[in-house]
Design a protein around this motif. Structure first.
Motif, PDB file in Angstrom:
ATOM      1  N   GLY A   1      -4.769  19.741  42.317  1.00 35.44           N
ATOM      2  CA  GLY A   1      -5.716  18.677  42.616  1.00 35.44           C
ATOM      3  C   GLY A   1      -7.026  18.748  41.876  1.00 35.44           C
ATOM      4  N   GLN A   2      -7.222  19.753  41.032  1.00 37.27           N
ATOM      5  CA  GLN A   2      -8.499  19.912  40.348  1.00 37.27           C
ATOM      6  C   GLN A   2      -8.647  18.951  39.168  1.00 37.27           C
ATOM      7  N   ASN A   3      -7.570  18.672  38.476  1.00 34.02           N
ATOM      8  CA  ASN A   3      -7.627  17.828  37.283  1.00 34.02           C
ATOM      9  C   ASN A   3      -6.875  16.530  37.504  1.00 34.02           C
ATOM     10  N   MET A   4      -7.462  15.440  37.055  1.00 30.54           N
ATOM     11  CA  MET A   4      -6.776  14.162  36.984  1.00 30.54           C
ATOM     12  C   MET A   4      -6.586  13.811  35.511  1.00 30.54           C
ATOM     13  N   ILE A   5      -5.340  13.539  35.121  1.00 34.21           N
ATOM     14  CA  ILE A   5      -5.049  13.119  33.748  1.00 34.21           C
ATOM     15  C   ILE A   5      -4.745  11.629  33.775  1.00 34.21           C
ATOM     16  N   VAL A   6      -5.519  10.865  33.012  1.00 33.23           N
ATOM     17  CA  VAL A   6      -5.407   9.415  32.991  1.00 33.23           C
ATOM     18  C   VAL A   6      -4.798   8.981  31.660  1.00 33.23           C
ATOM     19  N   LEU A   7      -3.831   8.078  31.736  1.00 29.04           N
ATOM     20  CA  LEU A   7      -3.171   7.532  30.551  1.00 29.04           C
ATOM     21  C   LEU A   7      -3.515   6.055  30.446  1.00 29.04           C
ATOM     22  N   CYS A   8      -4.068   5.644  29.315  1.00 29.43           N
ATOM     23  CA  CYS A   8      -4.529   4.267  29.127  1.00 29.43           C
ATOM     24  C   CYS A   8      -3.888   3.645  27.891  1.00 29.43           C
TER      25      CYS A   8
ATOM     26  N   THR B   1      -5.270   9.607  26.495  1.00 32.44           N
ATOM     27  CA  THR B   1      -5.216  10.447  27.685  1.00 32.44           C
ATOM     28  C   THR B   1      -6.571  11.107  27.869  1.00 32.44           C
ATOM     29  N   VAL B   2      -7.010  11.194  29.135  1.00 32.99           N
ATOM     30  CA  VAL B   2      -8.333  11.732  29.451  1.00 32.99           C
ATOM     31  C   VAL B   2      -8.199  12.728  30.601  1.00 32.99           C
ATOM     32  N   ASN B   3      -8.861  13.869  30.470  1.00 34.82           N
ATOM     33  CA  ASN B   3      -8.931  14.835  31.558  1.00 34.82           C
ATOM     34  C   ASN B   3     -10.205  14.597  32.354  1.00 34.82           C
ATOM     35  N   ILE B   4     -10.049  14.305  33.654  1.00 35.22           N
ATOM     36  CA  ILE B   4     -11.199  14.127  34.545  1.00 35.22           C
ATOM     37  C   ILE B   4     -11.257  15.331  35.481  1.00 35.22           C
TER      38      ILE B   4
ATOM     39  N   ASP C   1     -20.876  24.195  31.824  1.00 37.49           N
ATOM     40  CA  ASP C   1     -20.886  24.174  33.286  1.00 37.49           C
ATOM     41  C   ASP C   1     -19.723  23.392  33.883  1.00 37.49           C
ATOM     42  N   ALA C   2     -19.091  22.539  33.082  1.00 37.92           N
ATOM     43  CA  ALA C   2     -17.879  21.801  33.477  1.00 37.92           C
ATOM     44  C   ALA C   2     -18.031  21.061  34.796  1.00 37.92           C
ATOM     45  N   VAL C   3     -19.191  20.440  35.019  1.00 34.37           N
ATOM     46  CA  VAL C   3     -19.399  19.734  36.284  1.00 34.37           C
ATOM     47  C   VAL C   3     -18.879  18.308  36.246  1.00 34.37           C
ATOM     48  N   ALA C   4     -18.738  17.745  35.034  1.00 35.30           N
ATOM     49  CA  ALA C   4     -18.264  16.372  34.872  1.00 35.30           C
ATOM     50  C   ALA C   4     -18.015  16.122  33.389  1.00 35.30           C
ATOM     51  N   PRO C   5     -17.218  15.102  33.048  1.00 33.72           N
ATOM     52  CA  PRO C   5     -17.014  14.783  31.630  1.00 33.72           C
ATOM     53  C   PRO C   5     -18.332  14.496  30.930  1.00 33.72           C
ATOM     54  N   VAL C   6     -18.425  14.906  29.677  1.00 29.95           N
ATOM     55  CA  VAL C   6     -19.646  14.667  28.907  1.00 29.95           C
ATOM     56  C   VAL C   6     -19.876  13.176  28.703  1.00 29.95           C
TER      57      VAL C   6
ATOM     58  N   ASP D   1      -3.624   6.355  16.811  1.00 28.45           N
ATOM     59  CA  ASP D   1      -2.433   6.048  17.611  1.00 28.45           C
ATOM     60  C   ASP D   1      -2.439   6.772  18.950  1.00 28.45           C
ATOM     61  N   VAL D   2      -2.956   7.994  18.969  1.00 30.58           N
ATOM     62  CA  VAL D   2      -3.077   8.765  20.205  1.00 30.58           C
ATOM     63  C   VAL D   2      -4.454   9.408  20.226  1.00 30.58           C
ATOM     64  N   LEU D   3      -5.185   9.175  21.317  1.00 36.29           N
ATOM     65  CA  LEU D   3      -6.520   9.740  21.493  1.00 36.29           C
ATOM     66  C   LEU D   3      -6.497  10.608  22.746  1.00 36.29           C
ATOM     67  N   GLN D   4      -6.813  11.899  22.578  1.00 35.32           N
ATOM     68  CA  GLN D   4      -6.797  12.862  23.688  1.00 35.32           C
ATOM     69  C   GLN D   4      -8.226  13.357  23.914  1.00 35.32           C
ATOM     70  N   ILE D   5      -8.735  13.161  25.138  1.00 36.29           N
ATOM     71  CA  ILE D   5     -10.152  13.433  25.404  1.00 36.29           C
ATOM     72  C   ILE D   5     -10.284  14.499  26.485  1.00 36.29           C
ATOM     73  N   ASP D   6     -10.921  15.607  26.130  1.00 37.75           N
ATOM     74  CA  ASP D   6     -11.168  16.709  27.074  1.00 37.75           C
ATOM     75  C   ASP D   6     -12.540  17.279  26.738  1.00 37.75           C
ATOM     76  N   LEU D   7     -13.596  16.588  27.166  1.00 36.97           N
ATOM     77  CA  LEU D   7     -14.967  16.888  26.757  1.00 36.97           C
ATOM     78  C   LEU D   7     -15.786  17.415  27.937  1.00 36.97           C
TER      79      LEU D   7
END
Length: 255
Positions: free
Chosen positions: A205-212, A173-176, A147-152, A137-143
């Motif tokens: 401005g460092q994080n973008m949180i996307v809701l889909c 929701t996804v953290n970019i 080095d945290a250069v980009a999402p896995v 029902d809810v999927l939360q993605i923070d991968l």
């Protein structure tokens, strides 16, 4: 919980390191990048603003049956969902066994029970295994790696698998984040898989949180504001920031 790797394999994963500042314990994976945080006096609240934004789905959904977290971090989202949604099943998927161990020993992650499951597994493989069930029902993605250069995982194929694993009215929701991240590419990939894709910018401005979602109904901002006030009173989350961020997105300021 799945069987842990052998000691030799465990050594191949990044080591967890900790720092403390003004009563907040920070998790790192051997670098300066913050992978999670916990207020020592209140271990079950969500400290980091961008992590609170990952709960933005609460503006639109009340009682999810199954919440899944890809990437455990310091277990802030997992703990919050487990303690505040008593009728909800909570699953966290984390590849690094060292992260799971430190969350259990130091970050107050409860043991598994009939509602909480922490899996030592690859997030992409887990999502593939859930596609036929369509029960998230809810999927939360923070991968992110150390080095945290980009999402896995940040491909149309991965996001399509996520969409396929959601229940009919499910949300993601996804953290970019990261210097190598291409926000527009990420947004386009999600838009190809979901009918509704909205986002907000946080943490200076460092994080973008996307809701889909594939079933997001139109909601008046007055109603969202009232809902945010209720969330703040009940759960202590700064939900008014979510609404302000969505308003900025509507006005084309967040891009």
């Amino acid at each position: 919980m799945k069987k842990r790797p052998t000691p030799a394999n465990r050594d191949s994963f990044p080591e967890v390191t900790l720092t403390e500042f003004r009563g907040i314990l920070y998790m790192h994976l051997g670098t300066d990048w913050i992978q999670g945080a916990m207020r020592l006096g209140k271990p079950n609240i969500i400290v980091l603003d961008y992590v609170q934004h990952m709960m933005m789905w609460m503006l639109f959904r009340n009682t999810p049956r199954h919440i899944v977290q890809l990437g455990l971090g310091s277990a802030a989202l997992t703990k919050f969902c487990y303690h505040n949604f008593p009728n909800t099943k909570v699953t966290a998927v984390e590849l690094n066994p060292n992260v799971i161990d430190i969350c259990r020993s130091t970050f107050h992650l409860p043991p598994d029970d009939n509602r909480l499951t922490v899996l030592e597994d690859d997030a992409a493989l887990y999502i593939e295994s859930m596609k036929r069930r369509k029960a998230i029902d809810v999927l939360q993605i923070d991968l992110y790696d150390e080095d945290a250069v980009a999402p896995v995982f940040d491909t149309p194929e991965f996001y399509q698998s996520c969409a396929d694993a959601l229940s009919p009215d499910g949300m993601m929701t996804v953290n970019i984040f990261g210097e190598a991240s291409d926000r527009q590419k990420s947004i386009k990939a999600m838009q190809d898989c979901f009918e509704s894709v909205i986002w907000t910018i946080v943490e200076e401005g460092q994080n973008m949180i996307v809701l889909c979602s594939n079933s997001l109904e139109a909601v008046l901002f007055d109603d969202l504001q009232k809902r945010s006030e209720q969330i703040k009173r009940t759960y202590g989350l700064r939900a008014e920031r979510w609404v302000a961020g969505l308003a900025a997105w509507m006005q084309g300021k967040d891009d």
